[in-house]
Every structure is written in C-alpha cells, then in structure tokens.
Design a protein around this motif. Structure first.
Motif, PDB file in Angstrom:
ATOM      1  N   VAL A  19       0.841  -1.208   0.000  1.00 56.14           N
ATOM      2  CA  VAL A  19       0.000   0.000   0.000  1.00 56.14           C
ATOM      3  C   VAL A  19       0.872   1.251   0.000  1.00 56.14           C
ATOM      4  O   VAL A  19       0.634   2.198  -0.766  1.00 56.14           O
ATOM      5  CB  VAL A  19      -0.950  -0.001   1.214  1.00 56.14           C
ATOM      6  CG1 VAL A  19      -1.597   1.374   1.403  1.00 56.14           C
ATOM      7  CG2 VAL A  19      -2.023  -1.070   1.046  1.00 56.14           C
ATOM      8  N   LEU A  20       1.893   1.277   0.853  1.00 59.41           N
ATOM      9  CA  LEU A  20       2.782   2.441   0.907  1.00 59.41           C
ATOM     10  C   LEU A  20       3.512   2.652  -0.414  1.00 59.41           C
ATOM     11  O   LEU A  20       3.661   3.787  -0.880  1.00 59.41           O
ATOM     12  CB  LEU A  20       3.805   2.272   2.034  1.00 59.41           C
ATOM     13  CG  LEU A  20       3.363   2.713   3.429  1.00 59.41           C
ATOM     14  CD1 LEU A  20       4.436   2.376   4.449  1.00 59.41           C
ATOM     15  CD2 LEU A  20       3.063   4.201   3.451  1.00 59.41           C
ATOM     16  N   VAL A  21       3.955   1.566  -1.011  1.00 62.55           N
ATOM     17  CA  VAL A  21       4.618   1.665  -2.312  1.00 62.55           C
ATOM     18  C   VAL A  21       3.646   2.208  -3.357  1.00 62.55           C
ATOM     19  O   VAL A  21       3.977   3.109  -4.135  1.00 62.55           O
ATOM     20  CB  VAL A  21       5.165   0.292  -2.754  1.00 62.55           C
ATOM     21  CG1 VAL A  21       5.636   0.341  -4.209  1.00 62.55           C
ATOM     22  CG2 VAL A  21       6.318  -0.136  -1.850  1.00 62.55           C
ATOM     23  N   ALA A  22       2.417   1.685  -3.360  1.00 59.59           N
ATOM     24  CA  ALA A  22       1.421   2.094  -4.346  1.00 59.59           C
ATOM     25  C   ALA A  22       1.064   3.570  -4.231  1.00 59.59           C
ATOM     26  O   ALA A  22       0.759   4.226  -5.234  1.00 59.59           O
ATOM     27  CB  ALA A  22       0.170   1.234  -4.206  1.00 59.59           C
ATOM     28  N   LEU A  23       1.101   4.114  -3.023  1.00 55.95           N
ATOM     29  CA  LEU A  23       0.791   5.537  -2.832  1.00 55.95           C
ATOM     30  C   LEU A  23       1.752   6.447  -3.590  1.00 55.95           C
ATOM     31  O   LEU A  23       1.434   7.607  -3.842  1.00 55.95           O
ATOM     32  CB  LEU A  23       0.838   5.880  -1.337  1.00 55.95           C
ATOM     33  CG  LEU A  23      -0.313   5.359  -0.463  1.00 55.95           C
ATOM     34  CD1 LEU A  23      -0.036   5.647   1.010  1.00 55.95           C
ATOM     35  CD2 LEU A  23      -1.634   6.000  -0.877  1.00 55.95           C
ATOM     36  N   ASN A  24       2.913   5.915  -3.971  1.00 56.48           N
ATOM     37  CA  ASN A  24       3.931   6.722  -4.656  1.00 56.48           C
ATOM     38  C   ASN A  24       3.812   6.710  -6.178  1.00 56.48           C
ATOM     39  O   ASN A  24       4.606   7.356  -6.859  1.00 56.48           O
ATOM     40  CB  ASN A  24       5.327   6.217  -4.279  1.00 56.48           C
ATOM     41  CG  ASN A  24       5.738   6.649  -2.895  1.00 56.48           C
ATOM     42  OD1 ASN A  24       6.240   7.743  -2.703  1.00 56.48           O
ATOM     43  ND2 ASN A  24       5.504   5.785  -1.914  1.00 56.48           N
ATOM     44  N   LEU A  25       2.824   5.985  -6.729  1.00 57.37           N
ATOM     45  CA  LEU A  25       2.801   5.762  -8.166  1.00 57.37           C
ATOM     46  C   LEU A  25       2.033   6.822  -8.957  1.00 57.37           C
ATOM     47  O   LEU A  25       1.953   6.707 -10.185  1.00 57.37           O
ATOM     48  CB  LEU A  25       2.225   4.363  -8.465  1.00 57.37           C
ATOM     49  CG  LEU A  25       2.968   3.205  -7.794  1.00 57.37           C
ATOM     50  CD1 LEU A  25       2.403   1.874  -8.259  1.00 57.37           C
ATOM     51  CD2 LEU A  25       4.469   3.280  -8.053  1.00 57.37           C
TER      52      LEU A  25
END
Length: 395
Positions: A19-25
């Motif tokens: 989720v945290l990684v996806a927030l950066n996309l």
C-alpha cells in the motif's frame, strides 16, 4: 501455530508495504494539474506543452513496463521495487531545483520509469502471495495508487499556499517515497521469488489477439484517467474556480476513485463473470463526462463523483480481468505487464490530444466528448470478456 501466526504477520506487513509503495505511483503526475497555473506563471508552457508532463511519464511507463519483468528476473522483485522507489524519490526531489519546462518534463519521464518497474512486478507478486483473494488485494493495491493521486491533488495546493512555492508543492512527495522505501526494505524476507513455470516466452503475447484486446481496453480506460488527472483542474480554473478549489475537486474525484476501487473488486469477486460490473462502470463514466460538459456549474460535485466511481472501479477491474485469464502467477504477471505496457502507450497520447484540442478550440469540452465516444466503444468490447472462453482465447 507460531509459524502460522508469523506467516500471517508477514502477509499483513507485506500488504501494508505494498500500500505504501502504491501511494507513490501517481503524486508525480497528480500534483501538476492543480499547480499548473502557478507553474505557467514562471515557466512558459502552452497547454499542449503542459500535457507532456502527464503524457511523457505515461509513455515512459508503457515502454519501461516491458523491461520490468526482465529486471525482476535478474535482480529479484524486492530489489526491483527498492530501485524503483529510489528513482521516484530522486526524480521528485529534483523538482525543487528545476526552472525550465525541459527539466520538469525530464523529471516526469524518469519518475515514470520508476513507476513502471513497480507496476510490472506487483500484479504477479499479489497473485502469488494472495492467490485466494486476488480481486480483493488487487483492488486494495490499485486503490492505493489512486489514493496517492487524491492526496497529491488535494494537498499540493495547500503546500503552495503555505510556502508560496510550486516547486515545494511538487517536490515534497519525495518524502512519501522515502517512507515507502524504509517500510519495503524492512520486508525483504517476506518477498520471496516468484515460482518458475514452464511458460511460453512473454513475446508470444504480441501474436495474441486476446492480449491485444485486453491491452486496448486497458489503454482506452486509462486514457480517461490520465486526461481527467491532467485537465480536470485546469478545466475548472477556466470556469473561474481558484487553484485550491480545483485541487480539492480533483481530490474529491480521486477519493471517489478510491472508494470504488475498494468496493467494486469486492463485489466482482463474487462472480467469475465480470461483464455486468464493467458495463456499469462504463455507464457511470459516460454520465460523468456528459454532465461535466452540459452542466459543469450545476451539480458540480455529482459529475466528478460519477467519473470517480466509474474510473476508480474500471482501473483495477481491467487488471483483474487480465489476471483471470491465466493460472500461473508469473505468466499472468507477464500478461498484465504486456497489457499495461501497450495500454499506457495508448493512454499516454490522450493528454496531448486533449491539450491540442484545447489549444485549437479554446475549450476542453470536445476532449470530454471524444472520451465519451471511446467509452461507448469499450461497452461493446466488454461483451467479449466471457470467462468460459478465457482458456481458449489465451493459453
């Protein structure tokens, strides 16, 4: 029992990290629209040129998508995500020091490459680790992507208001990438390599009519997403709204995308046949565009609400339908990489075309009409997604 608890804990923290990684996309693209007026005040940008800030990173995402699985095979999924987050963080932070259109565009392209590498490996990783609930966890992952766009669209104008600097409004999202990098690196033991399968080469998808249909469907749907992301705020700025109001409206739309991205896959997970859900989402998008064209000032929250609900559900559902075609996680991941690669190349052209239409006609309305026609065509394509034919259509 302790091993089961440990495994469950690892799975939870892995999902938190995803989720945290996806927030950066999306922040590198979503922050631009609400700040465009301030950017154009210091940097000479036509609407066509400004569209490159969305178009070129999307095109870079499309091209880099084909490399994503190869990079993951060489260095592993975990290191691929680490590398990608570093690229996103550096590209985003560099905007604090940029003062030219070329520099802004270059930073957007580099960020797009980092985004693509992550998006190439995540679907396969989710299908492998959460095989029993792929739709639900794909929905959470894609919803987090749209959540990142909502956060950036809503708060970038506030950062501008507080600091007086659009550069800070664009560059501050590097901190989010650093936070995700720390959390993801801590999960390095939970991310095991994907199992090898005796599958045909990924290049075979170039000769598959079904793979091209899925890619075209994803690309046409993402065209609506990228155009709305790039031009909704400028459209309402031209209607007399302030930057903060337009940014909050885009934030509201992306909040509706988040809501739909969570709820729609959960509903669709009850049935193998996703056609009815896809048709309903496309109808919402068409209604949203028509309302925004014909009555943008009246019921001004309803039209972005409909668009957000439609686009937000369509994004994860397009990838879920692709994943449903194949059982093998790695093979399905290769298919979604192909679908996204071709799809983003298609979608990447849409902000430029919309910007050119705006420069020629003096209004974004013809761009919205064009996207309405594209959505109508997608309704006809949905009829071909019969799950009983998946095995025969693509092997």
């Amino acid at each position: 029992m302790e091993n089961i608890r440990t495994s469950s804990t690892h799975a939870v923290w892995l999902m938190v990290s995803i989720v945290l990684v996806a927030l950066n996309l999306r922040p590198s693209m979503a922050a631009v629209g609400p700040l465009l007026s301030a950017i154009r005040g210091e940097v000479p940008l036509s609407f066509s040129m400004a569209s490159l800030l969305t178009m070129l990173p999307v095109m870079a995402m499309g091209l880099a998508m084909f490399l994503g699985m190869r990079v993951a095979l060489r260095i592993g999924e975990h290191r691929t995500v680490v590398l990608s987050l570093l690229i996103i963080a550096i590209a985003t932070a560099s905007r604090l020091y940029l003062d030219s259109a070329a520099g802004l565009i270059a930073s957007a392209v580099v960020a797009g490459i980092g985004i693509a590498l992550i998006q190439a490996v995540m679907p396969a990783l989710i299908k492998s680790r959460f095989a029993g609930n792929v739709s639900l966890f794909m929905g959470l992952y894609v919803t987090s992507i749209m959540g990142g766009a909502a956060i950036a669209a809503s708060f970038s104008p506030l950062v501008l208001a507080q600091t007086g600097s659009w550069r800070t409004g664009l560059a501050i999202w590097a901190l989010l990438a650093v936070a995700a990098l720390g959390c993801w690196y801590a999960q390095r033991r939970a991310v095991t390599p994907l199992p090898e399968t005796p599958a045909r080469p990924q290049a075979s998808f170039f000769t598959s009519g079904r793979a091209w249909l899925l890619a075209l469907f994803f690309g046409m749907g993402t065209a609506s997403y990228t155009c709305v992301l790039a031009w909704l705020a400028p459209y309402y700025l031209e209607k007399g709204w302030s930057e903060q109001q337009a940014g909050l409206l885009l934030g509201f739309l992306t909040a509706m995308e988040v809501l739909s991205g969570l709820v729609t896959p959960a509903i669709a997970n009850r049935s193998q046949d996703k056609r009815l859900v896809l048709a309903a989402l496309l109808a919402l998008i068409m209604a949203g565009f028509c309302g925004m064209i014909l009555s943008p000032e009246r019921l001004s929250l309803l039209w972005p609400c409909l668009l957000g609900l439609g686009i937000g559900g369509l994004f994860p559902m397009s990838l879920i339908v692709s994943l449903d075609h194949l059982e093998s996680p790695r093979r399905a991941g290769a298919l979604t990489a192909f679908v996204q690669g071709i799809g983003y190349l298609i979608a990447g052209l849409s902000p430029l075309i919309a910007g050119m239409i705006r420069d020629q006609s003096g209004s974004f309305e013809w761009a919205w009409w064009s996207l309405t026609a594209v959505t109508t065509l997608m309704l006809l394509m949905v009829l071909r997604f019969n799950p009983k034919q998946y095995a025969r259509r693509i092997g």
